[in-house]
Structure formats: structure tokens, C-alpha cells
Design a protein around this motif. Structure first.
Motif, short mmCIF file in Angstrom:
data_model
loop_
_atom_site.label_atom_id
_atom_site.label_comp_id
_atom_site.label_asym_id
_atom_site.label_seq_id
_atom_site.Cartn_x
_atom_site.Cartn_y
_atom_site.Cartn_z
N LEU A 269 -25.20 47.00 17.31
CA LEU A 269 -23.96 46.50 16.72
C LEU A 269 -23.45 45.29 17.51
N CYS A 270 -23.42 45.42 18.84
CA CYS A 270 -22.94 44.32 19.67
C CYS A 270 -23.90 43.13 19.61
N PHE A 271 -25.20 43.41 19.57
CA PHE A 271 -26.20 42.35 19.49
C PHE A 271 -26.01 41.52 18.22
N ILE A 272 -25.80 42.21 17.10
CA ILE A 272 -25.64 41.52 15.82
C ILE A 272 -24.34 40.72 15.80
N LEU A 273 -23.27 41.29 16.35
CA LEU A 273 -21.99 40.58 16.38
C LEU A 273 -22.10 39.28 17.20
N VAL A 274 -22.74 39.38 18.37
CA VAL A 274 -22.92 38.18 19.19
C VAL A 274 -23.82 37.17 18.48
N GLN A 275 -24.87 37.67 17.84
CA GLN A 275 -25.79 36.78 17.13
C GLN A 275 -25.09 36.05 15.99
N LEU A 276 -24.25 36.77 15.24
CA LEU A 276 -23.52 36.14 14.14
C LEU A 276 -22.56 35.07 14.68
N ALA A 277 -21.91 35.36 15.81
CA ALA A 277 -21.01 34.38 16.40
C ALA A 277 -21.77 33.12 16.82
N LEU A 278 -22.96 33.30 17.40
CA LEU A 278 -23.75 32.15 17.84
C LEU A 278 -24.28 31.35 16.65
N VAL A 279 -24.66 32.05 15.58
CA VAL A 279 -25.13 31.35 14.38
C VAL A 279 -23.99 30.56 13.75
#
Length: 220
Positions: free
Chosen positions: A117-127
């Protein structure tokens, strides 16, 4: 939590304690109370804190001796006290730091899904950040350049934590009583996605298995 001294480097002043949950916790000399011997196998009680051990005190073994005169392995103990609540971000930080290359022990479902969950949230923010950067560079015109430099941070983030999620899946497989080599299934197109979901949904195996005791906080 109870555990045993696993390693200590006097020159670097850091070491690890292997807890009853199968995980390793980092400590320094100033985390030790008086009387703790920095010898591998020394039984201790400590306060876990996001992969670190604090307030470490020596304890005497209450488990019957096997007759060899050696203290029992820490993995044979069962956690007697309920574990404190570990937040999602705490699990994520622990996975990408202390357990970055930890292919031993077990990982409960909460730890598994908290990381993703945290990985996806950070990834979405970076994208999202990358899209804004690319728009700023390329502009909105039809003839504007087509630079994708803004996505570099997201790519670096994915590559940097590739090994950490592989190690996490291995520990999750251990938790459900399967060999960590089954992580290779996750790299098979289509089948891998389904296997990944199944691995994350199966409850923890009750009792101790070859990879350690039930993770702290799991209700069997």
C-alpha cells in the motif's frame, strides 16, 4: 520482546538481536543495560522500535535445558505478551531498511499489504510529480518536445526497492509454510499476479514452522 544476541561489531558499535518473531533488530552499546554480555546467543529482553532494539536487558532462560548445557535457540520461544500495534508506514520503513535483504523468518499479512500500500502510494506520487515535470519541460504545444525525464525518480524508486519486495514475498511464503523459491512464480506473466494475490491472502500458519514462530500480533 524476547530474543538473543545475534551479532555485535565492536569497531562499528552496532549489532543485531534475533527476536522471537524471526526478525533481526539493530542496536548499539548505549541501548544495553548493565550486565548484558555481547556474546552470540545471550538471551535478552528488549523494546522493539521500527527495526531497532532499545532498553536491552539480560534474562535467564526459563525453558528446560536439552541436556547439552547450551541455551535454547530464540526461535523456540513463543511471544507471551501481545505485540504493540505497528503502523503501515512503520512496516514499510522496516521492510526497506532492516529487512531489505532479509530472506529469513516470517512476514504476516499486515506487514505484506502495508508495504505494498505504501509502495503504491509513493509510486503514484512520484509518477504525478513526473507528469508535472514533463509538462513543464515539454509544454502543451503540439510541436513541443517529448521528454520523459520526469519519470526517472519513479524508476529509481522501483529499482531501489526491488530486492526488498522479493525478500518480503519470501518471508510471506515462509509464514504460510511454503518454500521461498516459489517467489519465482510471481515473475510469470498473468499467473504471477494471481499467485501474488493468493500469497498475500492466505492466513499465517499456526504454530512454529521451519522458518520460526508465529509473527507477533497474529491471532491463531
Amino acid at each position: 520482546m524476547r530474543g538473543a544476541v545475534y551479532h555485535y561489531d565492536q569497531d562499528q558499535d552496532f549489532g543485531y538481536i534475533k527476536g522471537v518473531d524471526g526478525k533481526r533488530y539493530m542496536f548499539a552499546r548505549n541501548d544495553l543495560n548493565h550486565g548484558v554480555a555481547l556474546v552470540r546467543g545471550t538471551l535478552v529482553e528488549f523494546q522493539p522500535d521500527d527495526g531497532a532494539a532499545h532498553n536491552i536487558v539480560a534474562v535467564a532462560s526459563t525453558t528446560p535445558s536439552s541436556g547439552t548445557g547450551q541455551p535454547p535457540e530464540p526461535s523456540r520461544f513463543a511471544e507471551k505478551r501481545p505485540a504493540g500495534s505497528t503502523g503501515l508506514w512503520a512496516y514499510f520503513r522496516q521492510t526497506v531498511s532492516v529487512n531489505y535483504l532479509n530472506f529469513n523468518g516470517r512476514a504476516r499479512r499486515k506487514e505484506f499489504w502495508a508495504f505494498w500500500l505504501c509502495f503504491i502510494l509513493v509510486q503514484l506520487a512520484l509518477v504525478g510529480f513526473g507528469i508535472l515535470v514533463n509538462l513543464a519541460i515539454n509544454g502543451f504545444g503540439i510541436n513541443a518536445g517529448r521528454s520523459s525525464i520526469g519519470f526517472i525518480p519513479a524508476l529509481i524508486f522501483t529499482l531501489a526497492f526491488g530486492l526488498s519486495w522479493i525478500a518480503l514475498v519470501v518471508r510471506r511464503l515462509h509464514d504460510i509454510g511454503l518454500s521461498g523459491w516459489l517467489v519465482l512464480i510471481c515473475f510469470i506473466p498473468v499467473i504471477g499476479e494471481a499467485a501474488f494475490l493468493v500469497f498475500g491472502l492466505i492466513p499465517s500458519q499456526g504454530g512454529e514452522n521451519p522458518w520460526g514462530p508465529v509473527p507477533a500480533g497474529v491471532r491463531v
